[in-house]
Design a protein around this motif. Structure first.
Motif, PDB file in Angstrom:
ATOM      1  N   PRO A   1      -3.782  -3.474   3.078  1.00 52.07           N
ATOM      2  CA  PRO A   1      -3.581  -3.424   4.536  1.00 52.07           C
ATOM      3  C   PRO A   1      -3.638  -2.004   5.077  1.00 52.07           C
ATOM      4  O   PRO A   1      -3.290  -1.040   4.393  1.00 52.07           O
ATOM      5  CB  PRO A   1      -2.187  -4.038   4.715  1.00 52.07           C
ATOM      6  N   ALA A   2      -4.082  -1.870   6.335  1.00 54.12           N
ATOM      7  CA  ALA A   2      -4.155  -0.557   6.970  1.00 54.12           C
ATOM      8  C   ALA A   2      -2.774   0.056   7.137  1.00 54.12           C
ATOM      9  O   ALA A   2      -2.620   1.288   7.070  1.00 54.12           O
ATOM     10  CB  ALA A   2      -4.859  -0.673   8.320  1.00 54.12           C
ATOM     11  N   GLU A   3      -1.769  -0.791   7.349  1.00 57.54           N
ATOM     12  CA  GLU A   3      -0.387  -0.310   7.437  1.00 57.54           C
ATOM     13  C   GLU A   3       0.533  -1.330   6.790  1.00 57.54           C
ATOM     14  O   GLU A   3       0.323  -2.537   6.922  1.00 57.54           O
ATOM     15  CB  GLU A   3       0.041  -0.080   8.889  1.00 57.54           C
ATOM     16  N   GLU A   4       1.523  -0.835   6.091  1.00 55.77           N
ATOM     17  CA  GLU A   4       2.534  -1.706   5.505  1.00 55.77           C
ATOM     18  C   GLU A   4       3.782  -0.883   5.200  1.00 55.77           C
ATOM     19  O   GLU A   4       3.744   0.352   5.194  1.00 55.77           O
ATOM     20  CB  GLU A   4       2.023  -2.382   4.227  1.00 55.77           C
ATOM     21  N   GLU A   5       4.863  -1.575   4.937  1.00 61.32           N
ATOM     22  CA  GLU A   5       6.101  -0.907   4.519  1.00 61.32           C
ATOM     23  C   GLU A   5       6.649  -1.642   3.316  1.00 61.32           C
ATOM     24  O   GLU A   5       6.800  -2.868   3.343  1.00 61.32           O
ATOM     25  CB  GLU A   5       7.130  -0.884   5.639  1.00 61.32           C
ATOM     26  N   ARG A   6       6.898  -0.910   2.247  1.00 60.96           N
ATOM     27  CA  ARG A   6       7.500  -1.505   1.057  1.00 60.96           C
ATOM     28  C   ARG A   6       8.285  -0.443   0.310  1.00 60.96           C
ATOM     29  O   ARG A   6       7.940   0.731   0.317  1.00 60.96           O
ATOM     30  CB  ARG A   6       6.462  -2.155   0.150  1.00 60.96           C
ATOM     31  N   ASP A   7       9.336  -0.887  -0.355  1.00 64.52           N
ATOM     32  CA  ASP A   7      10.215   0.018  -1.115  1.00 64.52           C
ATOM     33  C   ASP A   7      10.724   1.162  -0.242  1.00 64.52           C
ATOM     34  O   ASP A   7      10.926   2.278  -0.726  1.00 64.52           O
ATOM     35  CB  ASP A   7       9.484   0.572  -2.340  1.00 64.52           C
TER      36      ASP A   7
ATOM     37  N   HIS B   1      15.635   9.809   1.771  1.00 61.05           N
ATOM     38  CA  HIS B   1      14.725  10.532   2.651  1.00 61.05           C
ATOM     39  C   HIS B   1      13.784   9.562   3.368  1.00 61.05           C
ATOM     40  O   HIS B   1      13.474   8.485   2.845  1.00 61.05           O
ATOM     41  CB  HIS B   1      13.912  11.554   1.847  1.00 61.05           C
ATOM     42  N   GLU B   2      13.325   9.945   4.548  1.00 59.75           N
ATOM     43  CA  GLU B   2      12.313   9.164   5.255  1.00 59.75           C
ATOM     44  C   GLU B   2      10.945   9.542   4.687  1.00 59.75           C
ATOM     45  O   GLU B   2      10.637  10.736   4.565  1.00 59.75           O
ATOM     46  CB  GLU B   2      12.353   9.454   6.755  1.00 59.75           C
ATOM     47  N   VAL B   3      10.139   8.531   4.360  1.00 56.05           N
ATOM     48  CA  VAL B   3       8.876   8.804   3.669  1.00 56.05           C
ATOM     49  C   VAL B   3       7.719   8.087   4.353  1.00 56.05           C
ATOM     50  O   VAL B   3       7.784   6.888   4.640  1.00 56.05           O
ATOM     51  CB  VAL B   3       8.935   8.364   2.183  1.00 56.05           C
ATOM     52  N   LEU B   4       6.661   8.839   4.605  1.00 53.08           N
ATOM     53  CA  LEU B   4       5.407   8.315   5.117  1.00 53.08           C
ATOM     54  C   LEU B   4       4.304   8.653   4.116  1.00 53.08           C
ATOM     55  O   LEU B   4       4.191   9.808   3.691  1.00 53.08           O
ATOM     56  CB  LEU B   4       5.069   8.942   6.477  1.00 53.08           C
ATOM     57  N   VAL B   5       3.524   7.659   3.727  1.00 54.42           N
ATOM     58  CA  VAL B   5       2.366   7.885   2.865  1.00 54.42           C
ATOM     59  C   VAL B   5       1.105   7.750   3.704  1.00 54.42           C
ATOM     60  O   VAL B   5       0.944   6.776   4.453  1.00 54.42           O
ATOM     61  CB  VAL B   5       2.315   6.876   1.697  1.00 54.42           C
ATOM     62  N   ILE B   6       0.215   8.725   3.592  1.00 52.69           N
ATOM     63  CA  ILE B   6      -1.098   8.649   4.230  1.00 52.69           C
ATOM     64  C   ILE B   6      -2.143   8.655   3.128  1.00 52.69           C
ATOM     65  O   ILE B   6      -2.174   9.572   2.298  1.00 52.69           O
ATOM     66  CB  ILE B   6      -1.323   9.811   5.205  1.00 52.69           C
ATOM     67  N   ALA B   7      -2.991   7.634   3.098  1.00 53.28           N
ATOM     68  CA  ALA B   7      -3.973   7.477   2.032  1.00 53.28           C
ATOM     69  C   ALA B   7      -5.294   6.999   2.620  1.00 53.28           C
ATOM     70  O   ALA B   7      -5.378   6.646   3.812  1.00 53.28           O
ATOM     71  CB  ALA B   7      -3.464   6.478   0.990  1.00 53.28           C
TER      72      ALA B   7
END
Length: 396
Positions: free
Chosen positions: A46-52, A33-39
């Motif tokens: 970092p303000a934005e990152e991509e991991r796992d 699935h495509e996943v976006l986390v907002i926290a």
């Protein structure tokens, strides 16, 4: 599916909901699935990152002043004039099929709930914490906050609610009736093999414990988990095991147990470890003779991780804590009564005095976790609910 995971708390912020939401986000991505986390922004993350396989966006935040009401807990909020514009822009760009929210009393939940209502997107809300405080002076305040600040926004978008245990079930039915579209009973999940490379000597050497019995107590110290009863149990435990040490692993936001320890003359037996990296927790579990920290408010992640590591757990929790899953006193856990220091001391002494029997109980606890609480099983249940919600929204 495109799943947006929303939680004010997210690593590097520590805590049960932060780690569970991270594990679920990674699990959703691993299943394709495509996943976006907002926290909410925290520390130097970092303000934005991509991991796992997960994109993480952290919005600017501020910390609630450390008052008695907040029990000095570092509660983060993202509310500011730009919040709605930033959140709307990120979600519009992602185009989620579903939103999985964590924590009912956070501004990111309220804002994403409003967005979901306007876009007709189904929401699933995991309720991790009850707005309660054992101090009577705050009881009315928390009920008022629930009624005026939490329930109204929930009524607008009516999420389905994840219910993790029987106490949360009772709380939700009492506080949020009519403010949700249904309940799904899904316990917290843990990774059963995360202690595979644990080394007890790391912790025993670090704290100069030698071969002393270790009572491990994992989790932040807050009013609902204040460790006072555990401290009051220590004199009797020390009369039988004078070398025993109580290691409190987690940040102390509420120091009543330390004051009580000085009154009882047992401060020398307590080591307030503070916060440690998640990677160190297996070493602490390996060094533990027994784990105990719950205060009769359910059985959370830390206790289940201890059980997964085959560490004996003593907890003042109901046998029916998890609907459909049986906790058996002396079978897979050691149960006591909330607030009963004498009974708690007796259970701790029983575990320390009978290590072979305690080992058998601990192994049964490990088997229980592997059968019902693995992250894979919990992930399956969350995805089944989300898929049904998305299918229902498409039919509508």
């Amino acid at each position: 599916m495109r799943i947006a995971v929303v939680n004010n708390f997210f690593p590097p912020r520590t805590g049960g909901s932060a780690h569970l939401s991270e594990a679920l986000a990674k699990g959703y991505a691993a299943r394709g699935h495509e996943v976006l986390v907002i926290a909410a922004a925290y520390g130097g993350a970092p303000a934005e990152e991509e991991r796992d396989g997960v994109r993480i966006v952290r919005l600017p935040s501020w910390q609630l002043p450390q008052t008695r009401l907040a029990v000095s807990f570092d509660i983060l909020f993202a509310t500011r004039p730009s919040l709605w514009r930033r959140l709307k822009g990120v979600l519009d760009d992602f185009r989620p099929d579903a939103i999985h929210q964590h924590g009912q009393f956070f501004d990111l939940t309220w804002a994403s709930g409003l967005y979901a209502r306007r876009r007709k997107i189904p929401t699933l809300l995991s309720v991790h914490t009850r707005l309660e405080n054992p101090q009577a002076s705050y009881h009315g305040i928390f009920r008022f906050l629930d009624a005026t600040m939490v329930r109204p926004p929930m009524r607008l978008h009516k999420p389905r609610l994840v219910v993790m245990d029987v106490l949360m079930d009772e709380y939700i039915k009492a506080r949020y009736a009519g403010a949700h579209s249904g309940l799904d009973y899904i316990p917290v999940g843990v990774e059963p093999d995360f202690t595979a490379h644990a080394d007890a000597r790391v912790v025993r050497d670090r704290h100069q414990l030698g071969d002393a019995p270790v009572i491990l107590s994992i989790g932040h110290v807050i009013p609902l988990r204040d460790r006072v009863t555990l401290t009051e149990a220590l004199p009797k435990v020390l009369s039988e095991f004078p070398e025993a040490k109580l290691l409190v692993v987690g940040r102390t936001y509420f120091d009543a147990y330390q004051r009580r320890a000085e009154e009882l003359g047992v401060g020398h037996a307590i080591i307030p470890v503070g916060v440690v990296p998640k990677a160190d927790i297996p070493h602490y579990l390996a060094a533990a003779s027994v784990e105990s920290h719950e205060q009769g408010i359910g059985l959370g992640t830390a206790s289940l991780e201890a059980m997964a590591a085959a560490v004996p757990v003593v907890a003042p929790v109901r046998a029916d804590n998890f609907p459909g899953i049986e906790l058996v006193d002396g079978g897979n856990i050691h149960l006591t009564t909330p607030g009963d220091a004498e009974g708690l001391a007796g259970k701790l002494i029983e575990v320390l005095a009978s290590p072979e029997r305690a080992r058998r109980v601990a192994e049964a606890g490990r088997d229980l976790v592997r059968e019902h609480f693995t992250m894979d099983r919990v992930l399956d249940k969350h995805l089944a609910v989300l898929e049904a919600q998305v299918a229902g929204a498409e039919r509508a």
